[in-house]
Scaffold this motif. Structure first.
Motif, PDB file in Angstrom:
ATOM      1  N   ALA A   9       0.979  -1.079   0.045  1.00 31.10           N
ATOM      2  CA  ALA A   9       0.105  -0.121  -0.057  1.00 31.10           C
ATOM      3  C   ALA A   9       1.052   1.131   0.044  1.00 31.10           C
ATOM      4  O   ALA A   9       1.044   2.004   0.808  1.00 31.10           O
ATOM      5  CB  ALA A   9      -0.870   0.109   1.201  1.00 31.10           C
ATOM      6  N   SER A  10       1.591   1.376  -1.127  1.00 31.37           N
ATOM      7  CA  SER A  10       2.692   2.286  -1.204  1.00 31.37           C
ATOM      8  C   SER A  10       2.275   3.599  -1.095  1.00 31.37           C
ATOM      9  O   SER A  10       1.283   4.128  -1.989  1.00 31.37           O
ATOM     10  CB  SER A  10       3.511   1.916  -2.430  1.00 31.37           C
ATOM     11  N   ALA A  47       1.856  -9.378  -8.590  1.00 34.35           N
ATOM     12  CA  ALA A  47       0.581  -8.813  -7.827  1.00 34.35           C
ATOM     13  C   ALA A  47       0.688  -8.592  -6.394  1.00 34.35           C
ATOM     14  O   ALA A  47       0.453  -7.514  -5.666  1.00 34.35           O
ATOM     15  CB  ALA A  47      -0.518  -9.583  -8.097  1.00 34.35           C
ATOM     16  N   GLU A  48       1.339  -9.325  -5.642  1.00 32.68           N
ATOM     17  CA  GLU A  48       1.606  -9.558  -4.166  1.00 32.68           C
ATOM     18  C   GLU A  48       2.536  -7.940  -4.018  1.00 32.68           C
ATOM     19  O   GLU A  48       2.475  -7.468  -2.885  1.00 32.68           O
ATOM     20  CB  GLU A  48       1.983 -10.597  -3.824  1.00 32.68           C
ATOM     21  N   HIS A  49       3.266  -7.517  -5.104  1.00 27.63           N
ATOM     22  CA  HIS A  49       4.142  -6.505  -4.702  1.00 27.63           C
ATOM     23  C   HIS A  49       3.630  -5.167  -5.390  1.00 27.63           C
ATOM     24  O   HIS A  49       4.244  -4.373  -5.363  1.00 27.63           O
ATOM     25  CB  HIS A  49       5.541  -6.971  -5.371  1.00 27.63           C
ATOM     26  N   GLY A  50       2.360  -5.359  -5.777  1.00 25.29           N
ATOM     27  CA  GLY A  50       1.740  -4.437  -6.146  1.00 25.29           C
ATOM     28  C   GLY A  50       2.147  -4.024  -7.966  1.00 25.29           C
ATOM     29  O   GLY A  50       1.998  -2.822  -8.446  1.00 25.29           O
ATOM     30  N   GLY A 108      -2.396  -3.316 -11.047  1.00 28.64           N
ATOM     31  CA  GLY A 108      -1.924  -4.672 -10.574  1.00 28.64           C
ATOM     32  C   GLY A 108      -2.112  -5.589 -11.218  1.00 28.64           C
ATOM     33  O   GLY A 108      -2.025  -6.748 -10.838  1.00 28.64           O
ATOM     34  N   ARG A 109      -2.708  -5.523 -12.255  1.00 28.26           N
ATOM     35  CA  ARG A 109      -3.296  -6.497 -13.208  1.00 28.26           C
ATOM     36  C   ARG A 109      -2.046  -6.608 -14.290  1.00 28.26           C
ATOM     37  O   ARG A 109      -1.455  -5.912 -14.778  1.00 28.26           O
ATOM     38  CB  ARG A 109      -4.592  -6.286 -14.021  1.00 28.26           C
ATOM     39  N   TRP A 110      -2.198  -8.025 -15.091  1.00 31.36           N
ATOM     40  CA  TRP A 110      -1.394  -8.507 -16.108  1.00 31.36           C
ATOM     41  C   TRP A 110      -2.050  -9.078 -17.451  1.00 31.36           C
ATOM     42  O   TRP A 110      -3.155  -9.474 -17.343  1.00 31.36           O
ATOM     43  CB  TRP A 110      -0.408  -9.559 -15.776  1.00 31.36           C
ATOM     44  N   SER A 111      -1.417  -8.468 -18.475  1.00 31.85           N
ATOM     45  CA  SER A 111      -1.835  -8.956 -19.940  1.00 31.85           C
ATOM     46  C   SER A 111      -0.799  -9.320 -20.667  1.00 31.85           C
ATOM     47  O   SER A 111       0.546  -8.900 -20.311  1.00 31.85           O
ATOM     48  CB  SER A 111      -2.494  -7.997 -20.696  1.00 31.85           C
TER      49      SER A 111
END
Length: 144
Positions: A9-10, A47-50, A108-111
């Motif tokens: 939660a940077s 994702a765990e690392h934002g 935070g999502r990937w494609s």
């Protein structure tokens, strides 16, 4: 390896980094196998690392173009791990830009995309073009 920090939660600086590399493999089939292994092993931890982003893969040349975004420190750790990996060669940063919370393109999502394009030449500036297209879309749909 990325240091675990929860969902980060940077409140610190955020970074969007575009990079290019190629797999250090002998065949297109080997490159596809390496990519499949990386996707299975690594993406959940991103994702765990934002960290979110886009990966474009050219199976013919075994080259990759990536846009990574998230907390600056986590993105740079990921890039350095990528650069140090024996699976990658010719790693190069194409562009970097800082941005503020709320300016995420990927949240935070990937494609993953596959393209036969010359990824280094054709996707230079891809992060900026994607950002501009996203802004245009968001402005056009702000009141809908």
């Amino acid at each position: 390896m990325l240091q675990r920090a929860g969902l980060l939660a940077s409140t610190g600086p955020l970074l969007r980094l575009q990079c290019h590399s190629a797999f250090a493999t002998e065949s297109a089939g080997d490159a596809v196998a390496v990519l499949t292994q990386i996707l299975a092993e690594r993406w959940a931890t991103h994702a765990e690392h934002g960290i979110g982003g886009l990966l474009v893969f050219n199976p013919t040349s075994a080259s990759l173009a990536q846009i990574l975004e998230g907390p600056r420190e986590a993105v740079m750790q990921l890039y350095e791990a990528h650069r140090a990996s024996e699976r990658h060669m010719a790693c190069k940063i194409i562009s970097q830009e800082s941005f503020s919370k709320g300016g995420e393109l990927f949240d935070g999502r990937w494609s993953v995309l596959q393209s036969e394009a010359d990824l280094e030449a054709d996707l230079v500036g891809g992060a900026a073009r994607l950002r501009d297209a996203y802004r245009t879309y968001a402005e056009a749909h702000a009141n809908t």
